[in-house]
Write an enzyme that holds these catalytic residues in place. Structure first.
Site, PDB file in Angstrom:
ATOM      1  N   GLU A   1       0.872  -1.165   0.000  1.00  0.00           N
ATOM      2  CA  GLU A   1       0.000   0.000   0.000  1.00  0.00           C
ATOM      3  C   GLU A   1       0.913   1.221   0.000  1.00  0.00           C
ATOM      4  O   GLU A   1       1.428   1.632   1.038  1.00  0.00           O
ATOM      5  CB  GLU A   1      -0.913   0.013   1.218  1.00  0.00           C
ATOM      6  CG  GLU A   1      -1.837   1.223   1.264  1.00  0.00           C
ATOM      7  CD  GLU A   1      -2.647   1.323   2.545  1.00  0.00           C
ATOM      8  OE1 GLU A   1      -2.992   2.465   2.933  1.00  0.00           O
ATOM      9  OE2 GLU A   1      -2.928   0.273   3.160  1.00  0.00           O
TER      10      GLU A   1
ATOM     11  N   LYS B   1     -11.500  -0.390   5.636  1.00  0.00           N
ATOM     12  CA  LYS B   1     -10.369  -0.177   6.523  1.00  0.00           C
ATOM     13  C   LYS B   1     -10.904   0.283   7.880  1.00  0.00           C
ATOM     14  O   LYS B   1     -11.878   1.028   7.938  1.00  0.00           O
ATOM     15  CB  LYS B   1      -9.461   0.897   5.922  1.00  0.00           C
ATOM     16  CG  LYS B   1      -8.260   1.296   6.755  1.00  0.00           C
ATOM     17  CD  LYS B   1      -7.435   2.317   5.976  1.00  0.00           C
ATOM     18  CE  LYS B   1      -6.219   2.756   6.757  1.00  0.00           C
ATOM     19  NZ  LYS B   1      -5.335   3.634   5.957  1.00  0.00           N
TER      20      LYS B   1
ATOM     21  N   ARG C   1       1.687  10.039   1.029  1.00  0.00           N
ATOM     22  CA  ARG C   1       2.271  10.885   2.067  1.00  0.00           C
ATOM     23  C   ARG C   1       3.600  11.488   1.651  1.00  0.00           C
ATOM     24  O   ARG C   1       4.245  12.188   2.431  1.00  0.00           O
ATOM     25  CB  ARG C   1       2.453  10.079   3.360  1.00  0.00           C
ATOM     26  CG  ARG C   1       1.148   9.548   3.941  1.00  0.00           C
ATOM     27  CD  ARG C   1       1.382   8.773   5.211  1.00  0.00           C
ATOM     28  NE  ARG C   1       0.162   8.136   5.695  1.00  0.00           N
ATOM     29  CZ  ARG C   1       0.074   7.403   6.797  1.00  0.00           C
ATOM     30  NH1 ARG C   1       1.151   7.231   7.553  1.00  0.00           N
ATOM     31  NH2 ARG C   1      -1.065   6.839   7.148  1.00  0.00           N
TER      32      ARG C   1
ATOM     33  N   THR D   1      -3.673   6.365   1.621  1.00  0.00           N
ATOM     34  CA  THR D   1      -3.848   7.775   2.000  1.00  0.00           C
ATOM     35  C   THR D   1      -4.399   8.577   0.821  1.00  0.00           C
ATOM     36  O   THR D   1      -3.916   9.664   0.493  1.00  0.00           O
ATOM     37  CB  THR D   1      -2.530   8.400   2.514  1.00  0.00           C
ATOM     38  OG1 THR D   1      -1.835   7.459   3.344  1.00  0.00           O
ATOM     39  CG2 THR D   1      -2.815   9.628   3.368  1.00  0.00           C
TER      40      THR D   1
END
Length: 221
Positions: free
Chosen positions: A53, A141, A57, A81
């Protein structure tokens, strides 16, 4: 996964979920530079965790995704993200097979579902989970897992949300991953623990591979 679980779920989504259920751990990867993407991905595969994943960021995310897709095709890419539709679209164009968001973004979820892209929106509360359920999602999630009660909360959610299954991340590590994966409503765990930050900074890819192997052994029991 039962036949009931698969009802009305696109084949693309079933494939990614089945892969995550098989591996049981999804490494959260934040790239410091595009150059480290390929050796890091090879270390994941070497350690028996051929999935990453890659998060938005850092500015290296998209270039790193493209490099992994082109040079390490055995590693399945997931974008992490993800806050916007543009990020989701760019990640898919870069080779990602799924999208993970830290919170429930209506726009991102709608785009992914309309484009038949597997999406795991972030959920943390019953209202988040109900929203996902109403859209037909059965896999989400659970973030931030430890801050929102961790194993205890997931156990409580299993009653009213018996059809839902979660990928807990946020505070999950070697010390508690087994507790999470043993829950019937957890299909895999996520986190940065398979990619130790010190090893990544130093380019010690053997240490990353060893940590992945340890994580895989831990969650496999």
């Amino acid at each position: 996964m039962s036949e009931f679980d698969k009802k009305d779920v696109p084949e693309e989504r079933i494939g990614l979920i089945d892969l995550m259920r098989t591996i049981k751990v999804v490494p959260l990867v934040t790239l410091h530079s595009p150059e480290e993407a390929v050796p890091l991905a090879r270390a994941l595969a070497s350690g028996g965790v051929p999935i990453a994943e890659v998060t938005f960021r850092s500015a290296a995310a998209l270039d790193g995704m493209r490099a992994i897709h082109d040079q390490v095709p055995e590693v399945t890419l997931v974008a992490g993200t993800v806050h916007t539709v543009d990020q989701a679209r760019q990640a898919v164009e870069a080779g990602c097979k799924g999208v993970v968001s830290p919170a429930f973004s209506d726009a991102v979820v709608d785009w992914c579902m309309g484009s038949r892209i597997p999406v795991l929106p972030g959920t943390a509360t019953p209202s988040d989970i109900e929203k996902a359920y109403d859209l037909g999602l059965r896999f989400t999630k659970f973030f931030p897992a430890e801050a929102y009660g961790g194993v205890k909360t997931l156990k409580a959610l299993s009653g009213p949300f018996a059809e839902m299954s979660f990928l807990p991340t946020g505070g999950v590590g070697f010390g508690n991953a087994r507790e999470y994966i043993d829950l019937p409503n957890v299909f895999a765990v996520g986190g940065s623990f398979p990619v130790p930050s010190k090893a990544q900074r130093q380019g010690d890819w053997k240490a990353v591979a060893d940590a992945c192997a340890q994580a895989r052994q831990l969650v496999q029991g």
